[in-house]
Design an enzyme around this catalytic site. Structure first.
Site, PDB file in Angstrom:
ATOM      1  N   GLU A  94      -4.729   2.210   1.772  1.00  0.00           N
ATOM      2  CA  GLU A  94      -4.832   3.566   1.218  1.00  0.00           C
ATOM      3  C   GLU A  94      -4.914   4.618   2.318  1.00  0.00           C
ATOM      4  O   GLU A  94      -4.537   5.762   2.114  1.00  0.00           O
ATOM      5  CB  GLU A  94      -6.081   3.681   0.314  1.00  0.00           C
ATOM      6  CG  GLU A  94      -5.758   3.516  -1.143  1.00  0.00           C
ATOM      7  CD  GLU A  94      -6.896   3.839  -2.098  1.00  0.00           C
ATOM      8  OE1 GLU A  94      -7.973   4.289  -1.658  1.00  0.00           O
ATOM      9  OE2 GLU A  94      -6.706   3.634  -3.302  1.00  0.00           O
ATOM     10  N   LYS A 121      -0.946   6.835 -12.525  1.00  0.00           N
ATOM     11  CA  LYS A 121      -1.876   7.372 -13.530  1.00  0.00           C
ATOM     12  C   LYS A 121      -1.147   8.373 -14.429  1.00  0.00           C
ATOM     13  O   LYS A 121      -1.316   8.364 -15.644  1.00  0.00           O
ATOM     14  CB  LYS A 121      -3.037   8.106 -12.845  1.00  0.00           C
ATOM     15  CG  LYS A 121      -3.986   7.202 -12.103  1.00  0.00           C
ATOM     16  CD  LYS A 121      -5.172   8.021 -11.589  1.00  0.00           C
ATOM     17  CE  LYS A 121      -5.990   7.245 -10.592  1.00  0.00           C
ATOM     18  NZ  LYS A 121      -6.996   8.057  -9.926  1.00  0.00           N
ATOM     19  N   HIS A 125      -1.053 -23.984   3.819  1.00  0.00           N
ATOM     20  CA  HIS A 125      -0.231 -24.843   2.959  1.00  0.00           C
ATOM     21  C   HIS A 125       0.533 -24.019   1.934  1.00  0.00           C
ATOM     22  O   HIS A 125       1.012 -24.542   0.934  1.00  0.00           O
ATOM     23  CB  HIS A 125      -1.114 -25.901   2.291  1.00  0.00           C
ATOM     24  CG  HIS A 125      -1.751 -26.796   3.305  1.00  0.00           C
ATOM     25  ND1 HIS A 125      -1.282 -28.058   3.593  1.00  0.00           N
ATOM     26  CD2 HIS A 125      -2.795 -26.582   4.152  1.00  0.00           C
ATOM     27  CE1 HIS A 125      -2.022 -28.595   4.552  1.00  0.00           C
ATOM     28  NE2 HIS A 125      -2.948 -27.715   4.911  1.00  0.00           N
TER      29      HIS A 125
HETATM   30  O1  PA5 Z   1     -10.814   4.994  -1.823  1.00  0.00           O
HETATM   31  C1  PA5 Z   1     -10.692   5.636  -2.847  1.00  0.00           C
HETATM   32  O2  PA5 Z   1     -10.942   6.840  -2.886  1.00  0.00           O
HETATM   33  C2  PA5 Z   1     -10.271   4.989  -4.150  1.00  0.00           C
HETATM   34  O3  PA5 Z   1      -9.989   3.652  -3.975  1.00  0.00           O
HETATM   35  C3  PA5 Z   1     -11.360   5.128  -5.185  1.00  0.00           C
HETATM   36  O4  PA5 Z   1     -12.531   4.524  -4.698  1.00  0.00           O
HETATM   37  C4  PA5 Z   1     -10.965   4.510  -6.506  1.00  0.00           C
HETATM   38  O5  PA5 Z   1      -9.771   5.066  -6.943  1.00  0.00           O
HETATM   39  C5  PA5 Z   1     -12.039   4.734  -7.547  1.00  0.00           C
HETATM   40  O6  PA5 Z   1     -12.291   6.088  -7.708  1.00  0.00           O
HETATM   41  P1  PA5 Z   1     -13.588   6.611  -8.434  1.00  0.00           P
HETATM   42  O7  PA5 Z   1     -14.761   6.188  -7.646  1.00  0.00           O
HETATM   43  O8  PA5 Z   1     -13.443   8.099  -8.475  1.00  0.00           O
HETATM   44  O9  PA5 Z   1     -13.600   6.007  -9.818  1.00  0.00           O
END
Ligand code: PA5
Length: 449
Positions: A289, A424, A310
């Site tokens: 990310e 989303k 494996h």
């Molecule tokens: O690193 C990030 O920001 C994301 O992976 C969020 O943690 C994830 O999308 C969950 O978001 P939230 O805590 O707002 O539900």
């Protein structure tokens, strides 16, 4: 002092040392941008001094909440997705026995997870398990609006209220969310749940050392003070000397970028201890990310060996040569187990008799790294002395800082995730969410074409 050692010597057949050390100047600038908050995404740098700023009063309060929930729970369900559950799960699984059957029942809850998928079967089976168990819920969402955890929480909250009544249920729920915004905050306030705050300047994937990670880890029975003190040790160490020669964060960030510039676009994190599986998952999220944007970035993958020797081992040895691997090597296991002597020796294993299982594992690791280097896969190695709270704290901070430094080398903002919105938007449009009317019309046309 750092317990984490980084070795890039087995990458030097693929990249010149000068290509690594040439990053030094840029790396120095990157540290300055991080500490002075002048780089991209600088409003999300709260994690940088989080370990040293964490008050012991917060840790005591979390420990108190945890022990109240531990006392009445055989199971605790952590509801969250991405950064809101992976850090906790990484630490908990790394420290837990491999088999839940080795745990006591009450007083040491089994940790289960929800809100990280939308599987009807998974959620149904979870509810079936919870019919039979005393349990509590920790619901985590910084935004307070993420669909997956919100959906799971709706189901589990209903189940909990039916099982215990609304009043007792409210004492078995803790919400971790934004201090003021989001549907979860509103719900928690109205229902009177105990809450902890995700700091504004800490993004989800950098949040494991906030209550997001600390509360579930404490509920699972682990020492969050030692976790924070390990992270604090690394926070201090990293600042002392930015040099690639002495600072493993700098060396790791520089080496992986030098390899990337030489066409190695995939990094595989390798472990030889199955309890590190979720640590790899946490790392994949942190790096994927943070770096995968603007059509750039190293793709983070993971294998658990020798299991995956494996399966993926064939590809790593002989597939497309666009990958490198980083082994997280644990020097000392927690247990001692020797290979027994066998009179018949029908399995021909007596040559190993008297050796520790970990010695066999170590030779598998060494033999594999030599084979992979021979096969064209640069091999980086991060060594830790053992898996405990303090070392995991160090390792977490090591990876967080290396991710920021590395992301800045790549010239991306390592603290945003704009690409996560695309799925989303389509899902909301397809489900007819209010406010998405024009998107619904447009996507329905597309799928009917
Ligand atoms: O690193 C990030 O920001 C994301 O992976 C969020 O943690 C994830 O999308 C969950 O978001 P939230 O805590 O707002 O539900």
């Amino acid at each position: 002092m750092s317990n984490i050692h980084f070795d890039y010597s087995k990458a030097l057949r693929f990249v010149k040392e000068s290509e690594i050390v040439n990053f030094q100047e840029k790396i120095n600038e990157n540290y300055k941008a991080i500490y002075n908050k002048t780089g991209k995404g600088n409003d999300f740098l709260g994690w940088v001094d989080l370990p040293s700023k964490t008050e012991s009063s917060l840790l005591d309060e979390i420990a108190k909440t945890a022990s109240a929930l531990r006392a009445k729970s055989e199971v605790c369900v952590v509801i969250g997705i991405g950064g809101s559950y992976l850090g906790a799960r990484a630490v908990i699984e790394a420290l837990s026995p491999a088999f839940n059957l080795l745990k006591k029942k009450k007083g040491n809850p089994v940790m289960l997870y929800a809100g990280h998928n939308i599987s009807e079967d998974y959620l149904t089976q979870l509810l079936q398990v919870l019919n039979e168990k005393d349990y509590s819920l920790v619901v985590i969402s910084k935004s307070g609006t993420t669909t997956e955890p919100a959906l799971a929480f709706r189901l589990l909250r209903r189940h909990l209220e039916e099982k215990y009544g609304a009043q007792e249920a409210a004492t078995r729920i803790v919400a971790i969310t934004d201090k003021a915004r989001g549907a979860l905050k509103q719900l928690a306030t109205e229902k009177g749940y105990q809450t902890y705050i995700v700091p504004d300047d800490v993004g989800g994937r950098y949040s494991v050392l906030t209550p997001v990670g600390l509360l579930p880890i404490a509920i699972a029975g682990f020492d969050i003070k030692n976790l924070i003190s390990g992270a604090r040790q690394m926070e201090t160490f990293v600042k002392e000397d930015y040099s690639i020669a002495n600072n493993p964060v700098s060396a790791y960030a520089a080496t992986r970028n030098a390899l990337y510039n030489n066409g190695k676009a995939i990094e595989i994190m390798v472990n030889y201890e199955p309890n590190l599986y979720f640590f790899t998952e946490w790392w994949k999220q942190l790096y994927g990310e943070s770096e995968g944007k603007e059509n750039k970035g190293i793709f983070p993958a993971g294998v658990s060996n020798t299991t995956d020797l494996h399966s993926m081992g064939q590809y790593i040895q002989e597939g497309v040569r666009n990958l490198f691997e980083t082994v997280v090597s644990v020097e000392n296991p927690q247990n001692k187990l020797l290979v027994p002597q066998d009179t018949d020796n029908l399995d021909k294993l007596n040559y190993l008799a008297g050796k520790r299982i970990s010695e066999v594992n170590r030779m598998a690791e060494l033999g594999t790294s030599i084979a992979h280097v021979d096969g064209g896969v640069p091999n980086l190695r991060i060594t830790i002395p053992e898996v405990n709270e303090s070392v995991l704290g160090e390792l977490i901070y090591f990876y967080e800082m290396a991710c920021a430094v590395s992301g800045y080398l790549l010239e991306v903002n390592p603290f945003d995730q704009p690409g996560v919105e695309a799925y989303k938007k389509n899902m909301f449009a397809l489900l007819g969410k209010p406010g998405f009317e024009s998107e619904t019309e447009a996507i329905r046309k597309r799928i009917n074409q």
